[in-house]
Design a protein around this motif. Structure first.
Motif, PDB file in Angstrom:
ATOM      1  N   THR A 200     -17.942  90.594 -35.490  1.00 23.21           N
ATOM      2  CA  THR A 200     -17.289  89.489 -34.840  1.00 23.21           C
ATOM      3  C   THR A 200     -17.947  89.271 -33.319  1.00 23.21           C
ATOM      4  O   THR A 200     -18.434  88.560 -32.796  1.00 23.21           O
ATOM      5  N   HIS A 201     -18.151  90.522 -32.805  1.00 21.75           N
ATOM      6  CA  HIS A 201     -18.839  90.708 -31.389  1.00 21.75           C
ATOM      7  C   HIS A 201     -20.202  90.235 -31.468  1.00 21.75           C
ATOM      8  O   HIS A 201     -20.583  89.326 -30.716  1.00 21.75           O
ATOM      9  N   ALA A 202     -20.811  90.580 -32.534  1.00 23.59           N
ATOM     10  CA  ALA A 202     -22.343  90.054 -32.829  1.00 23.59           C
ATOM     11  C   ALA A 202     -22.274  88.565 -32.876  1.00 23.59           C
ATOM     12  O   ALA A 202     -23.296  88.147 -32.005  1.00 23.59           O
ATOM     13  N   THR A 203     -21.445  88.035 -33.537  1.00 23.38           N
ATOM     14  CA  THR A 203     -21.639  86.591 -33.914  1.00 23.38           C
ATOM     15  C   THR A 203     -21.101  85.962 -32.829  1.00 23.38           C
ATOM     16  O   THR A 203     -21.693  84.751 -32.606  1.00 23.38           O
ATOM     17  N   LEU A 204     -20.131  86.216 -31.958  1.00 21.87           N
ATOM     18  CA  LEU A 204     -19.864  85.758 -30.709  1.00 21.87           C
ATOM     19  C   LEU A 204     -21.098  85.749 -29.735  1.00 21.87           C
ATOM     20  O   LEU A 204     -21.215  84.825 -29.227  1.00 21.87           O
ATOM     21  N   LEU A 205     -21.628  86.844 -29.374  1.00 21.74           N
ATOM     22  CA  LEU A 205     -22.738  86.896 -28.657  1.00 21.74           C
ATOM     23  C   LEU A 205     -24.064  86.040 -29.273  1.00 21.74           C
ATOM     24  O   LEU A 205     -24.520  85.088 -28.225  1.00 21.74           O
ATOM     25  N   LEU A 206     -24.274  86.001 -30.316  1.00 22.16           N
ATOM     26  CA  LEU A 206     -25.321  85.046 -31.068  1.00 22.16           C
ATOM     27  C   LEU A 206     -24.948  83.647 -30.606  1.00 22.16           C
ATOM     28  O   LEU A 206     -25.820  82.760 -30.018  1.00 22.16           O
ATOM     29  N   LYS A 207     -23.979  83.265 -30.900  1.00 21.87           N
ATOM     30  CA  LYS A 207     -23.513  81.866 -30.704  1.00 21.87           C
ATOM     31  C   LYS A 207     -23.282  81.346 -29.227  1.00 21.87           C
ATOM     32  O   LYS A 207     -23.475  80.412 -28.659  1.00 21.87           O
ATOM     33  N   ALA A 208     -23.144  82.444 -28.271  1.00 24.64           N
ATOM     34  CA  ALA A 208     -23.249  82.445 -27.078  1.00 24.64           C
ATOM     35  C   ALA A 208     -24.739  82.167 -26.237  1.00 24.64           C
ATOM     36  O   ALA A 208     -25.091  81.891 -25.244  1.00 24.64           O
ATOM     37  N   GLY A 209     -25.767  82.406 -27.305  1.00 22.86           N
ATOM     38  CA  GLY A 209     -27.079  82.162 -26.933  1.00 22.86           C
ATOM     39  C   GLY A 209     -27.963  83.643 -26.569  1.00 22.86           C
ATOM     40  O   GLY A 209     -28.762  83.653 -25.766  1.00 22.86           O
ATOM     41  N   THR A 210     -27.153  84.824 -26.553  1.00 33.30           N
ATOM     42  CA  THR A 210     -27.680  85.922 -26.244  1.00 33.30           C
ATOM     43  C   THR A 210     -28.660  86.449 -26.997  1.00 33.30           C
ATOM     44  O   THR A 210     -28.715  86.080 -28.266  1.00 33.30           O
ATOM     45  N   SER A 211     -29.664  86.882 -26.460  1.00 35.37           N
ATOM     46  CA  SER A 211     -30.892  87.300 -27.034  1.00 35.37           C
ATOM     47  C   SER A 211     -30.572  88.521 -28.263  1.00 35.37           C
ATOM     48  O   SER A 211     -29.953  89.452 -27.970  1.00 35.37           O
ATOM     49  N   PRO A 212     -31.405  88.293 -29.405  1.00 33.13           N
ATOM     50  CA  PRO A 212     -31.140  89.371 -30.413  1.00 33.13           C
ATOM     51  C   PRO A 212     -31.650  90.899 -29.955  1.00 33.13           C
ATOM     52  O   PRO A 212     -30.979  91.627 -30.305  1.00 33.13           O
ATOM     53  N   LYS A 213     -32.364  90.668 -28.984  1.00 31.01           N
ATOM     54  CA  LYS A 213     -33.104  92.167 -28.645  1.00 31.01           C
ATOM     55  C   LYS A 213     -31.588  92.768 -28.007  1.00 31.01           C
ATOM     56  O   LYS A 213     -31.661  94.055 -27.934  1.00 31.01           O
ATOM     57  N   VAL A 214     -31.020  91.817 -26.942  1.00 35.40           N
ATOM     58  CA  VAL A 214     -30.103  92.500 -26.055  1.00 35.40           C
ATOM     59  C   VAL A 214     -28.927  92.901 -26.978  1.00 35.40           C
ATOM     60  O   VAL A 214     -28.232  94.022 -26.853  1.00 35.40           O
ATOM     61  N   ILE A 215     -28.525  91.953 -28.174  1.00 35.72           N
ATOM     62  CA  ILE A 215     -27.488  92.257 -29.134  1.00 35.72           C
ATOM     63  C   ILE A 215     -27.690  93.601 -29.747  1.00 35.72           C
ATOM     64  O   ILE A 215     -26.929  94.362 -30.093  1.00 35.72           O
ATOM     65  N   SER A 216     -28.919  93.996 -30.229  1.00 37.89           N
ATOM     66  CA  SER A 216     -29.532  94.967 -31.055  1.00 37.89           C
ATOM     67  C   SER A 216     -29.135  96.225 -30.316  1.00 37.89           C
ATOM     68  O   SER A 216     -28.671  97.251 -30.803  1.00 37.89           O
ATOM     69  N   LYS A 217     -29.739  96.271 -29.004  1.00 40.50           N
ATOM     70  CA  LYS A 217     -29.347  97.297 -28.042  1.00 40.50           C
ATOM     71  C   LYS A 217     -27.955  97.752 -27.940  1.00 40.50           C
ATOM     72  O   LYS A 217     -27.481  98.726 -27.767  1.00 40.50           O
ATOM     73  N   ARG A 218     -27.188  96.526 -27.599  1.00 40.32           N
ATOM     74  CA  ARG A 218     -25.676  96.842 -27.412  1.00 40.32           C
ATOM     75  C   ARG A 218     -24.944  97.400 -28.604  1.00 40.32           C
ATOM     76  O   ARG A 218     -24.039  98.282 -28.242  1.00 40.32           O
ATOM     77  N   LEU A 219     -25.323  97.016 -29.568  1.00 42.62           N
ATOM     78  CA  LEU A 219     -24.725  97.328 -31.111  1.00 42.62           C
ATOM     79  C   LEU A 219     -25.232  98.818 -31.588  1.00 42.62           C
ATOM     80  O   LEU A 219     -24.714  99.301 -32.214  1.00 42.62           O
ATOM     81  N   GLY A 220     -26.476  99.295 -30.904  1.00 43.34           N
ATOM     82  CA  GLY A 220     -27.070 100.653 -31.160  1.00 43.34           C
ATOM     83  C   GLY A 220     -27.720 100.577 -32.452  1.00 43.34           C
ATOM     84  O   GLY A 220     -27.773 101.485 -33.414  1.00 43.34           O
TER      85      GLY A 220
END
Length: 250
Positions: A200-220
């Protein structure tokens, strides 16, 4: 005796383990052939991920207020942390002034006992920046949580963020097992697994336009490709939405 059916993903993991072991044996010149190369690699069957649509999260969390799993669910949706990382989260790793959580350990059961252990990979160790609303929630939680009897959890280093009244931390297995029934108890119809809060958190970030690289690091995650592959459904949905926006000019 009744034979249990082994899942394709279990077979794949077993194949990978043996392949790696034999590869090391080859490098050490103990064997000449990696016999795993001589068999067909098991196919990986991808499961459909469970998650809440971003626009539903606030209302769902509202329904959970007052439940024992509300706070841990709230932080899970806001950070994307794994259940073991959340259960093992201690206040010393939460910096409310800087607005960060330092993810360095997890709580897991070993030989029947709960134990804090260091995260195994470099990517899993990470610093998560918090939203203002998340900081405020944690600050309120810190000020209102009372421990009636610490018992053996008397040390400051065992000051867990999510715990029972006597100071005992939540068991990751308990949280995972009780989560769906807790949602049902709170009158929530969108039933997902606790791990679904991470999606859910990852989906929220993606839909907000967050870079996949940032999401990847944030999720570990191990790498960006894994993140993009896991959340391909969101990327396709975003592409469709953007295409429809552009259609009015054609």
């Amino acid at each position: 005796t009744t034979e249990k059916r082994i899942s394709s993903n279990t077979l794949l993991k077993t194949h990978r383990t043996f392949h790696l072991a034999l590869k090391h044996a080859q490098q050490w010149q103990l064997i000449h052939t990696n016999y795993c190369d001589l068999v067909n690699k098991p196919k990986e069957l991808k499961k459909e991920i469970e998650y809440w649509e971003p626009e539903k999260v606030r209302n769902i969390l509202k329904k959970m207020e007052g439940h024992i799993l509300f706070d841990i669910t709230y932080i899970a949706c806001h950070t994307g942390m794994r259940v073991g990382e959340l259960c093992g989260l201690r206040w010393e790793n939460v910096d409310l002034k800087k607005g960060t959580i330092n993810v360095v350990e997890q709580l897991q059961r070993e030989n029947g006992k709960l134990k804090l252990s260091k995260l195994k990979t470099t990517n899993s160790k990470r610093l998560i920046t918090l939203y203002p609303s998340t900081i405020e929630h944690l600050r309120t939680l810190q000020n209102t949580t009372k421990i009636v009897d610490l018992n053996k959890y008397k040390n400051k280093e065992d000051d867990f963020v999510f715990h029972w009244e006597d100071g005992r931390p939540f068991d990751p297995h308990y949280v995972s097992q009780k989560f769906k029934s807790s949602l049902d108890y709170c009158g929530i119809k969108d039933i997902i697994s606790f791990h679904g809060t991470r999606h859910t958190h990852a989906t929220l970030l993606l839909k907000a336009g967050t870079s996949p690289k940032v999401i990847s690091k944030r999720l570990g995650h191990s790498n960006v490709a894994f993140t993009q592959d896991t959340y391909v459904h969101v990327n396709e949905e975003i592409q469709k939405e953007e295409t429809l926006k552009a259609a009015k000019f054609l």
